[in-house]
Design an enzyme around this catalytic site. Structure first.
Site, PDB file in Angstrom:
ATOM      1  N   ASP A  86       0.853  -1.183   0.000  1.00  0.00           N
ATOM      2  CA  ASP A  86       0.000   0.000   0.000  1.00  0.00           C
ATOM      3  C   ASP A  86       0.890   1.234   0.000  1.00  0.00           C
ATOM      4  O   ASP A  86       2.112   1.139   0.157  1.00  0.00           O
ATOM      5  CB  ASP A  86      -0.982   0.003   1.178  1.00  0.00           C
ATOM      6  CG  ASP A  86      -0.319   0.041   2.544  1.00  0.00           C
ATOM      7  OD1 ASP A  86       0.891  -0.242   2.629  1.00  0.00           O
ATOM      8  OD2 ASP A  86      -0.996   0.349   3.531  1.00  0.00           O
ATOM      9  N   TYR A  88       3.009   4.728   0.746  1.00  0.00           N
ATOM     10  CA  TYR A  88       3.709   5.263   1.915  1.00  0.00           C
ATOM     11  C   TYR A  88       2.735   6.092   2.735  1.00  0.00           C
ATOM     12  O   TYR A  88       1.892   6.809   2.184  1.00  0.00           O
ATOM     13  CB  TYR A  88       4.874   6.153   1.480  1.00  0.00           C
ATOM     14  CG  TYR A  88       5.980   5.436   0.736  1.00  0.00           C
ATOM     15  CD1 TYR A  88       6.685   4.392   1.320  1.00  0.00           C
ATOM     16  CD2 TYR A  88       6.339   5.827  -0.557  1.00  0.00           C
ATOM     17  CE1 TYR A  88       7.724   3.757   0.639  1.00  0.00           C
ATOM     18  CE2 TYR A  88       7.369   5.196  -1.241  1.00  0.00           C
ATOM     19  CZ  TYR A  88       8.053   4.161  -0.637  1.00  0.00           C
ATOM     20  OH  TYR A  88       9.075   3.535  -1.310  1.00  0.00           O
ATOM     21  N   HIS A 213       9.215  -8.799   0.526  1.00  0.00           N
ATOM     22  CA  HIS A 213       9.082  -7.346   0.314  1.00  0.00           C
ATOM     23  C   HIS A 213      10.434  -6.675   0.581  1.00  0.00           C
ATOM     24  O   HIS A 213      11.221  -7.151   1.405  1.00  0.00           O
ATOM     25  CB  HIS A 213       8.022  -6.815   1.279  1.00  0.00           C
ATOM     26  CG  HIS A 213       7.552  -5.434   1.012  1.00  0.00           C
ATOM     27  ND1 HIS A 213       8.234  -4.321   1.466  1.00  0.00           N
ATOM     28  CD2 HIS A 213       6.480  -4.964   0.331  1.00  0.00           C
ATOM     29  CE1 HIS A 213       7.582  -3.230   1.087  1.00  0.00           C
ATOM     30  NE2 HIS A 213       6.522  -3.588   0.393  1.00  0.00           N
TER      31      HIS A 213
END
Length: 244
Positions: A86, A88, A213
């Site tokens: 999603d 920052y 990630h």
């Protein structure tokens, strides 16, 4: 409204969401039917109602244009998809493209790790590339769809808009790209991004690359550390093989 108030409002809306009206979020023509179809359905309407209520409650929501990735990268030009989680959630950071920050903004740790892996994998100088700073607009303008699984977030609250409906739209976007006839590279970083694997057919010649990630919390951890994943080199080889 006096000129000073108008300018102040414009400045505010350049860094945060000011409207839950999707007609204020332009997209390339090739995406329009996907976007219109989503917002015409119940899930899309519920999402807009949620956003409208949060704005009315005074919540600070980023980015100012949630669909900017679809504005800068038409579907027929997509060669690579980089999928994050999603936006920052720091003020002034999110600019509607996954992992990208506005010019002049300090590089977030995830983006630093992306550049570090590019340097390790491709020999790309760090941190001088890309210019300016951490804005990836030039990537978006050259066929890299910089998409998050969720497209808005509230200030200081990571994943605050997860499971509010955006995921249904990003499912449709991934499916739309994957069902086109052109082989495409999909970089799925983290569990949220990897949940989209189901929408990418295995018989279309796509290259699907998955790892942790790039966040410092997971970039060096198993099962597939981000640092050392070699995704950029693999993507370059794939694109050259297909004449891109």
């Amino acid at each position: 409204m006096n000129p000073s108030s108008q300018n102040s409002s414009q400045d505010l809306c350049s860094t945060q969401l000011c409207s839950a009206d999707p007609t204020q979020w332009p997209v390339a023509e090739g995406w329009q039917s996907v976007v219109d179809g989503f917002f015409a359905e119940k899930t899309g309407q519920q999402l807009l109602g949620f956003l409208q209520q949060r704005l009315a409650d005074g919540a600070v929501v980023f980015p100012p244009k949630p669909l900017r990735a679809l504005e800068l990268t038409p579907p027929e030009e997509v060669r690579v998809v980089i999928l994050g989680q999603d936006p920052y959630h720091g003020r002034g950071q999110a600019e509607g493209l996954s992992f990208s920050v506005a010019p002049g903004v300090r590089l977030p740790p995830s983006l630093q790790n992306i550049f570090k892996e590019m340097q390790r994998d491709l020999g790309t100088p760090f941190p001088s590339f890309p210019q300016p700073g951490g804005s990836l607009v030039s990537w978006a303008q050259h066929g890299v769809l910089l998409l998050n699984t969720c497209l808005t977030v509230e200030e200081g609250q990571a994943a605050s808009h997860a499971k509010r409906g955006w995921e249904a739209l990003t499912d449709a976007i991934i499916r739309h790209v994957a069902e086109q006839g052109r082989p495409t590279v999909f970089m799925l970083w983290g569990s949220h991004a990897q949940s989209k694997r189901a929408f990418i057919p295995q018989d279309r010649g796509h290259l699907v690359l998955m790892s942790n990630h790039p966040s410092p919390l997971s970039a060096l951890r198993p099962p597939v550390p981000f640092i050392g994943n070699g995704h950029f080199g693999k993507a370059r080889e794939f694109r050259l093989r297909h004449g891109y």
